[in-house]
Design an enzyme around this catalytic site. Structure first.
Site, PDB file in Angstrom:
ATOM      1  N   ARG A  30       2.263  -0.829  -5.315  1.00 55.51           N
ATOM      2  CA  ARG A  30       1.089  -0.691  -4.340  1.00 55.51           C
ATOM      3  C   ARG A  30      -0.057   0.123  -4.901  1.00 55.51           C
ATOM      4  O   ARG A  30      -0.584   0.731  -4.130  1.00 55.51           O
ATOM      5  CB  ARG A  30       1.655  -0.103  -2.996  1.00 55.51           C
ATOM      6  CG  ARG A  30       2.760  -1.157  -2.157  1.00 55.51           C
ATOM      7  CD  ARG A  30       1.929  -2.171  -1.702  1.00 55.51           C
ATOM      8  NE  ARG A  30       2.832  -2.935  -0.893  1.00 55.51           N
ATOM      9  CZ  ARG A  30       3.484  -3.986  -1.310  1.00 55.51           C
ATOM     10  NH1 ARG A  30       3.290  -4.568  -2.325  1.00 55.51           N
ATOM     11  NH2 ARG A  30       4.060  -5.032  -0.369  1.00 55.51           N
ATOM     12  N   SER A  41       1.428  -3.270   6.850  1.00 56.68           N
ATOM     13  CA  SER A  41       2.630  -2.420   6.700  1.00 56.68           C
ATOM     14  C   SER A  41       1.979  -0.967   6.715  1.00 56.68           C
ATOM     15  O   SER A  41       1.060  -0.621   6.041  1.00 56.68           O
ATOM     16  CB  SER A  41       3.233  -2.557   5.388  1.00 56.68           C
ATOM     17  OG  SER A  41       3.857  -3.857   5.449  1.00 56.68           O
ATOM     18  N   GLU A  54       1.334   3.816   3.199  1.00 54.57           N
ATOM     19  CA  GLU A  54       0.690   2.527   2.283  1.00 54.57           C
ATOM     20  C   GLU A  54      -0.801   2.433   2.954  1.00 54.57           C
ATOM     21  O   GLU A  54      -1.524   1.729   2.351  1.00 54.57           O
ATOM     22  CB  GLU A  54       1.597   1.332   2.801  1.00 54.57           C
ATOM     23  CG  GLU A  54       0.955   0.116   1.931  1.00 54.57           C
ATOM     24  CD  GLU A  54       2.071  -0.983   1.889  1.00 54.57           C
ATOM     25  OE1 GLU A  54       1.421  -2.204   1.983  1.00 54.57           O
ATOM     26  OE2 GLU A  54       3.235  -0.765   1.669  1.00 54.57           O
TER      27      GLU A  54
END
Length: 308
Positions: A167, A216, A298
């Protein structure tokens, strides 16, 4: 605006950002620049005073802008940066091209970038965040990313230059992604489109796609990712530890952890950025208390809180 460079694109002052984020929150940026083309962006960054920060903003799908706004020039790429071209098994897309559009156009040509289909956002964000799902990541298929540096230079970066990890990637400070080139396996177009339809159906069944969310909220602990594969291990998924902490459906002001998927933070209608970030921090605290796991955001959070 006397100290800012002349531009051919659009340069505006005190631009509210709440209508540009999927969560529909956030205060004003000092300035927003929408360049006409790459050369306009290069000249602007080259001539912009070095002490003026810049923030490249995509479609705002993974972003909380705090209520006090952003002391920077927000750079938002538009129509001059959303082209998609296919040659052999290579796809080149502008940073403003939507992930879903790139996936569909690639599938038309028999190129498998299907994992991009369900990822909200644009290609610039996908590269920046090493977006991925179903066991595939942007890092797996990226050939090169083209950026404009803070000094106004146009350069290509390799996956090695970007130092991809879960990520995230590493970009030079103040750099703006303008395009990316991908090379991916080939497949039958009809099969690729059918796979994407199935993925969309599954996503809509399990995620609050009709609500105002930013995807998310937290990364899966210990770098585990939502691969969607049969051998996927769920005991370290963010949604599972949030459930175990009793925070599914939790609220703060107009913010809520979605009852449908507890790792989705949603704006139920009148949330502030402070509500959303505050609820997220409450979730992190509860998860740590119940499991000893520290969840990592995130969603990117930027800007200043609102002061009295």
């Amino acid at each position: 605006m006397t100290n800012l460079p002349e531009v051919r694109g659009r340069l505006s002052q005190t631009r509210l950002l709440n209508d540009l984020t999927w969560l529909r929150v956030g205060g004003p940026a000092d300035y927003m620049f929408q360049p006409a083309d790459t050369e306009d962006l290069q000249a602007f960054l080259r001539d912009l005073p070095a002490d003026v920060p810049v923030f490249p903003m995509g479609v705002g799908s993974n972003l909380i802008v705090r209520d006090g706004g952003l002391r920077a020039v927000v750079i938002r790429l538009g129509r001059g940066f959303n082209s998609i071209s296919v040659q052999d098994n290579t796809v080149t897309a502008g940073a403003a091209a939507l992930d879903a559009h790139v996936a569909r156009k690639a599938a038309d040509a028999g190129i498998d970038l299907t994992f991009l289909r369900t990822i909200p956002g644009s290609i610039g964000g996908a590269v920046r965040m090493n977006a991925g799902c179903y066991g595939s990541y942007t890092a797996d298929v990226l050939q090169k990313a083209t950026i404009v540096t803070r000094q106004g230079n146009l350069i290509d970066l390799t996956p090695e230059d970007l130092k991809f990890s879960y990520r995230q990637s590493e970009l030079p400070d103040g750099a703006v992604l303008v395009s990316a080139t991908f090379q991916a396996p080939t497949g039958d177009p009809a099969e690729l489109h059918a796979r994407m339809e199935a993925q969309l159906k599954k996503r809509d069944e399990t995620q609050p796609t009709k609500d105002r969310s930013a995807g998310s909220t937290f990364r899966n602990p210990a770098g585990f990712s939502s691969t969607g594969r049969e051998d996927d291990v769920h005991d370290l998924k963010a949604w599972k530890v949030i459930d175990d902490a009793g925070m599914r459906g939790a609220t703060l002001g107009g913010a809520q952890m979605s009852p449908k998927h507890s790792n989705f933070l949603i704006n139920t209608g009148d949330a502030t950025a402070a509500d959303l970030e505050g609820l997220g921090e409450e979730v992190r605290k509860k998860v740590y208390e119940t499991s000893g796991i520290t969840l990592e955001w995130e969603i990117m959070r930027i800007g200043d809180p609102l002061t009295d």
